[in-house]
Design a protein around this motif. Sequence first.
Motif, PDB file in Angstrom:
ATOM      1  N   ARG A 149       0.351  -1.542  -0.076  1.00 57.55           N
ATOM      2  CA  ARG A 149      -0.218   0.084   0.030  1.00 57.55           C
ATOM      3  C   ARG A 149       1.056   1.042  -0.169  1.00 57.55           C
ATOM      4  N   ILE A 150       2.035   1.055  -0.312  1.00 60.66           N
ATOM      5  CA  ILE A 150       3.109   2.065  -0.321  1.00 60.66           C
ATOM      6  C   ILE A 150       4.310   2.369  -1.184  1.00 60.66           C
ATOM      7  N   ILE A 151       4.414   3.218  -1.819  1.00 59.50           N
ATOM      8  CA  ILE A 151       4.760   3.483  -3.382  1.00 59.50           C
ATOM      9  C   ILE A 151       5.712   4.160  -3.027  1.00 59.50           C
ATOM     10  N   LEU A 152       6.814   3.768  -3.790  1.00 61.84           N
ATOM     11  CA  LEU A 152       7.988   4.691  -3.265  1.00 61.84           C
ATOM     12  C   LEU A 152       8.843   4.552  -4.758  1.00 61.84           C
ATOM     13  N   PRO A 153       9.677   5.943  -5.067  1.00 62.48           N
ATOM     14  CA  PRO A 153      10.334   5.668  -6.358  1.00 62.48           C
ATOM     15  C   PRO A 153      11.133   4.827  -6.234  1.00 62.48           C
ATOM     16  N   ASP A 154      11.602   4.143  -7.477  1.00 60.21           N
ATOM     17  CA  ASP A 154      13.242   3.181  -7.782  1.00 60.21           C
ATOM     18  C   ASP A 154      14.121   3.779  -7.678  1.00 60.21           C
ATOM     19  N   GLU A 201      -4.564   4.417  -6.026  1.00 52.43           N
ATOM     20  CA  GLU A 201      -3.890   3.145  -5.706  1.00 52.43           C
ATOM     21  C   GLU A 201      -3.358   3.072  -4.846  1.00 52.43           C
ATOM     22  N   TYR A 202      -2.712   3.973  -4.073  1.00 58.86           N
ATOM     23  CA  TYR A 202      -2.274   3.561  -2.904  1.00 58.86           C
ATOM     24  C   TYR A 202      -2.163   4.549  -2.294  1.00 58.86           C
ATOM     25  N   ALA A 203      -2.475   3.917  -0.557  1.00 56.19           N
ATOM     26  CA  ALA A 203      -2.389   4.755   0.716  1.00 56.19           C
ATOM     27  C   ALA A 203      -1.390   6.146   0.790  1.00 56.19           C
ATOM     28  N   VAL A 204      -0.140   5.336   0.605  1.00 58.45           N
ATOM     29  CA  VAL A 204       0.869   6.004   0.479  1.00 58.45           C
ATOM     30  C   VAL A 204       2.535   6.421  -0.279  1.00 58.45           C
ATOM     31  N   GLY A 205       2.938   7.159  -0.354  1.00 61.27           N
ATOM     32  CA  GLY A 205       3.499   7.808  -1.665  1.00 61.27           C
ATOM     33  C   GLY A 205       5.021   8.652  -0.373  1.00 61.27           C
ATOM     34  N   LEU A 206       5.847   8.170  -0.639  1.00 58.68           N
ATOM     35  CA  LEU A 206       7.232   8.719   0.359  1.00 58.68           C
ATOM     36  C   LEU A 206       7.726   9.157  -0.989  1.00 58.68           C
ATOM     37  N   THR A 207       7.681  10.659  -1.240  1.00 64.06           N
ATOM     38  CA  THR A 207       8.110  11.159  -1.951  1.00 64.06           C
ATOM     39  C   THR A 207       8.760  12.838  -1.499  1.00 64.06           C
TER      40      THR A 207
END
Length: 325
Positions: A149-154, A201-207
């Motif tokens: 549920r967490i998305i992060l850039p490569d 689409e995701y609950a959390v994003g690290l950005t």
Amino acid sequence: MKKLAATTLLLAGLAAGANAADPVIYTTNPVPAVEAAQAVIKEKAGLTTGIITGGSGVLLRRIEAEKAAPQGDVFWSSSANTMGAFKDVLEPYSSPELANVPADLRVADDYFQPANLHVVTVMVNTDQLDGAPAPADWKDLADPVWKGRIILPDPANSSTGYTIVWGLSKLLDAETYKALVGNLVVSSSSSAVPKGVAMGEYAVGLTFETNSYSYVDGGQTEIAIVYPSSGTFTTPEYSALVKGAPAGDDARKAIDALLSKEAQTELLKVAFRRPSRTDIKVSDYVKLPELSSIKVFKIDEEEAARSRDAFLAEWAALPKAGSSE
């Protein structure tokens, strides 16, 4: 093949309008930021600039591949922990505008020039929490409830992603760090992170803050920005002169304009980029907290740059929740 062709068309279109002798900027920045910078460069230096866009890793490797016959003049922008691995294809430049930048943001010999300061944030879509409380700190995201549920850039292709995972590896104990990484979906596109959270689409994003705040400013009231309670990470983003830049002094003039008060003020207003300069007050232009009110965990940019290859190899071996385009 179709994807590659589309990218080539996009790059050709963005570079249109510049003559062969005009400076060409390889940039990771979004269109509103690029257009604002081009306008200031035109006004202050009288220069038309060609633009090639892409991720930081992709563009820096392109500059490296072109080192025998450089095609670009200026790289803008990425963090020192990413750019440090490419110093041999970049050239020091002590712009006069650096007199307005704190000494602790500058790098040795001015190989890169601080163009703005990024703050890492946890971007939360409160509509996607399913009744759970919003995470308040990094360790909250190590809970298995967040898996996938967490998305992060490569981090291999994004300075944003690299800054985040490097910082987390230093801030957290090994067990918590690995548990958090195991919950992550890794995106090949930095822009897909805030977009994915904004679309639910995701609950959390690290950005970076610049990305998360743009949706708050755009009126999406379900989007919250969290500055983790144990501390977050800041990183200057830098411009750099390409070694052997074909545009010569005009490339240096373009960098001077990028670092000017006018450019950094415009970039704050249109792209929410915190300035590297000391003569611009953030809260005069946007509704972001002053840096002094945010708890910051210091990271060693030089160590991050030196350790990049080894760290990314270790990162690649860690289990993740998935990957995304």
